[in-house]
Design an enzyme around this catalytic site. Structure first.
Site, PDB file in Angstrom:
ATOM      1  N   GLY A 152       9.467 119.162  76.791  1.00  0.00           N
ATOM      2  CA  GLY A 152       8.762 119.931  75.781  1.00  0.00           C
ATOM      3  C   GLY A 152       7.266 119.707  75.848  1.00  0.00           C
ATOM      4  O   GLY A 152       6.773 118.786  76.515  1.00  0.00           O
ATOM      5  N   CYS A 153       6.526 120.555  75.144  1.00  0.00           N
ATOM      6  CA  CYS A 153       5.060 120.475  75.184  1.00  0.00           C
ATOM      7  C   CYS A 153       4.549 119.219  74.483  1.00  0.00           C
ATOM      8  O   CYS A 153       3.762 118.450  75.054  1.00  0.00           O
ATOM      9  CB  CYS A 153       4.452 121.727  74.582  1.00  0.00           C
ATOM     10  SG  CYS A 153       5.089 122.198  72.963  1.00  0.00           S
ATOM     11  N   TYR A 154       4.979 118.988  73.245  1.00  0.00           N
ATOM     12  CA  TYR A 154       4.559 117.770  72.546  1.00  0.00           C
ATOM     13  C   TYR A 154       4.998 116.506  73.300  1.00  0.00           C
ATOM     14  O   TYR A 154       4.204 115.561  73.447  1.00  0.00           O
ATOM     15  CB  TYR A 154       5.142 117.737  71.140  1.00  0.00           C
ATOM     16  CG  TYR A 154       4.432 118.574  70.105  1.00  0.00           C
ATOM     17  CD1 TYR A 154       3.071 118.412  69.840  1.00  0.00           C
ATOM     18  CD2 TYR A 154       5.123 119.510  69.338  1.00  0.00           C
ATOM     19  CE1 TYR A 154       2.422 119.160  68.866  1.00  0.00           C
ATOM     20  CE2 TYR A 154       4.491 120.258  68.354  1.00  0.00           C
ATOM     21  CZ  TYR A 154       3.138 120.083  68.126  1.00  0.00           C
ATOM     22  OH  TYR A 154       2.510 120.821  67.150  1.00  0.00           O
ATOM     23  N   THR A 156       5.427 116.090  76.488  1.00  0.00           N
ATOM     24  CA  THR A 156       4.628 115.910  77.698  1.00  0.00           C
ATOM     25  C   THR A 156       3.310 115.215  77.384  1.00  0.00           C
ATOM     26  O   THR A 156       2.942 114.218  78.027  1.00  0.00           O
ATOM     27  CB  THR A 156       4.373 117.269  78.374  1.00  0.00           C
ATOM     28  OG1 THR A 156       5.619 117.815  78.817  1.00  0.00           O
ATOM     29  CG2 THR A 156       3.441 117.113  79.568  1.00  0.00           C
ATOM     30  N   ALA A 157       2.592 115.729  76.388  1.00  0.00           N
ATOM     31  CA  ALA A 157       1.304 115.122  76.035  1.00  0.00           C
ATOM     32  C   ALA A 157       1.487 113.694  75.542  1.00  0.00           C
ATOM     33  O   ALA A 157       0.724 112.784  75.911  1.00  0.00           O
ATOM     34  CB  ALA A 157       0.613 115.963  74.962  1.00  0.00           C
TER      35      ALA A 157
END
Length: 349
Positions: A152-154, A156-157
């Protein structure tokens, strides 16, 4: 390559799908042979996305496994949660490679998935088969595999901001707090009150407090790296911008370390990984500095007064947090240089 890999994109009318189109059109080893939408089959994709006029003229195919199999070698699933649970096994059984951008195969426990996503979990056989493709951390496991679950995007960061410390055991695993902010493209193209212009413009809000479905995904990966259970506080916010995620992470160190030592740890951990950039002392990244790119930029600050480390990690949520990392996973899957088709600079200003 003399023959290009044929790629199909299911969910081509969403932001993740159309970003995959942008990236794959520039990939030297890939040809897009099918763009697919269950809701808009038969219509030219440029009807919904006029920026693709005279660039991609294909009409959207329906979701048909046999049709996909006849046209493609690899399938990207940029679908809503719950769709891939049913579709991925059929595509895999048809002999296709699958890169799933939804959350259906990220969690190893079906019970945990059902609790957080409120959908029926996937067949355990296929859950076990899916490789979690956080490229800079688990990328070696992706090579040669045929089924990748894109993070997911969150996560990954946040995970890229924490992975070196979790892997070395330098932090207290119960001290982690992540405060993450995303642009509205992370909510998708569908209409909702949350992303209505007059609601989000000149506004800043927390949402899904202590309930965001990406929480167990982050904890699962951190627990694996740390070799012990990690439970964290994770709070998400919506910011009135189109793209970008900034995750500010706070952790306590187990024993005293200098900021220089921590920064050197990060540089060694990500050595040779093109898409993670560690900032020099006193410098912190902004979302604008990775806009439109596959980079994750990380800044670090150790507070000698509290002994607490602050990590600032930024990505473009649609690229590194979705389509870009999916292409990076494809490169690893196929044994290509992981930067193939992704070596472009961020768009600035």
């Amino acid at each position: 390559m003399t023959t290009k890999l044929r790629a199909a994109i299911v969910g081509s009318t969403g932001y993740g799908g159309v970003e995959l189109i942008r990236l794959l059109l520039a990939h030297p080893n890939v040809e897009i042979t099918s763009v697919i939408s269950s809701s808009s089959a038969g219509a030219p994709i440029a009807d919904g996305y006029p920026h693709l006029n005279q660039i991609l003229t294909d009409r959207l195919d329906a979701v048909d496994v046999e049709l996909i199999r006849s046209k493609a070698d690899v399938v990207f699933l940029a679908t809503p949660h719950g769709v891939s649970t049913e579709l991925s096994p059929k595509l895999l059984d048809a002999g296709l490679k699958v890169i799933d951008i939804s959350g259906d195969f990220r969690l190893q426990s079906g019970d945990v998935y059902e609790t957080w996503y409120k959908h029926k979990p996937a067949d355990p056989e296929y859950l076990k088969r899916a490789v979690y493709g956080l490229c800079e951390v688990f990328g070696e496991e992706v090579r040669g595999k045929d089924f990748i679950s894109n993070p997911g995007c969150y996560p990954t960061a946040t995970l890229l901001g924490l992975a070196p410390l979790a892997a070395t055991g330098w932090i207290d695993p119960k001290s982690i707090i992540a405060d993450a902010k995303s642009g509205v493209s992370g909510a998708g193209r569908g209409l909702s009150l949350l992303v209505h212009y007059s609601e989000i413009n000149e506004n800043f809000l927390a949402y899904k407090v202590n309930k965001h479905q990406h929480t167990p995904e982050i904890e699962q990966a951190l627990s694996r790296l740390a070799g012990e259970e990690v439970v964290m506080t994770f709070t998400t916010h919506l910011v009135p911008m189109t793209r970008g995620i900034l995750s500010t992470i706070y952790v306590n160190l187990k024993s005293p370390r200098s900021e220089d030592d921590i920064r050197e740890l990060y540089r060694q951990y990500y050595e040779g990984r093109k898409f993670v950039r560690i900032r020099d002392k006193g410098k912190y990244p902004a979302t604008k500095e990775v806009w439109g790119s596959n980079y994750c930029d990380i800044g670090l600050s150790l507070d000698s007064r509290t002994g607490r480390l602050t990590i600032v990690s930024v990505i473009d949520n649609v690229v590194k947090g979705a389509a870009g990392q999916a292409v990076q996973n494809l490169n690893l899957m196929m044994g290509w240089d992981e930067a193939t088709g992704l070596a472009f600079t961020p768009v600035y200003p």
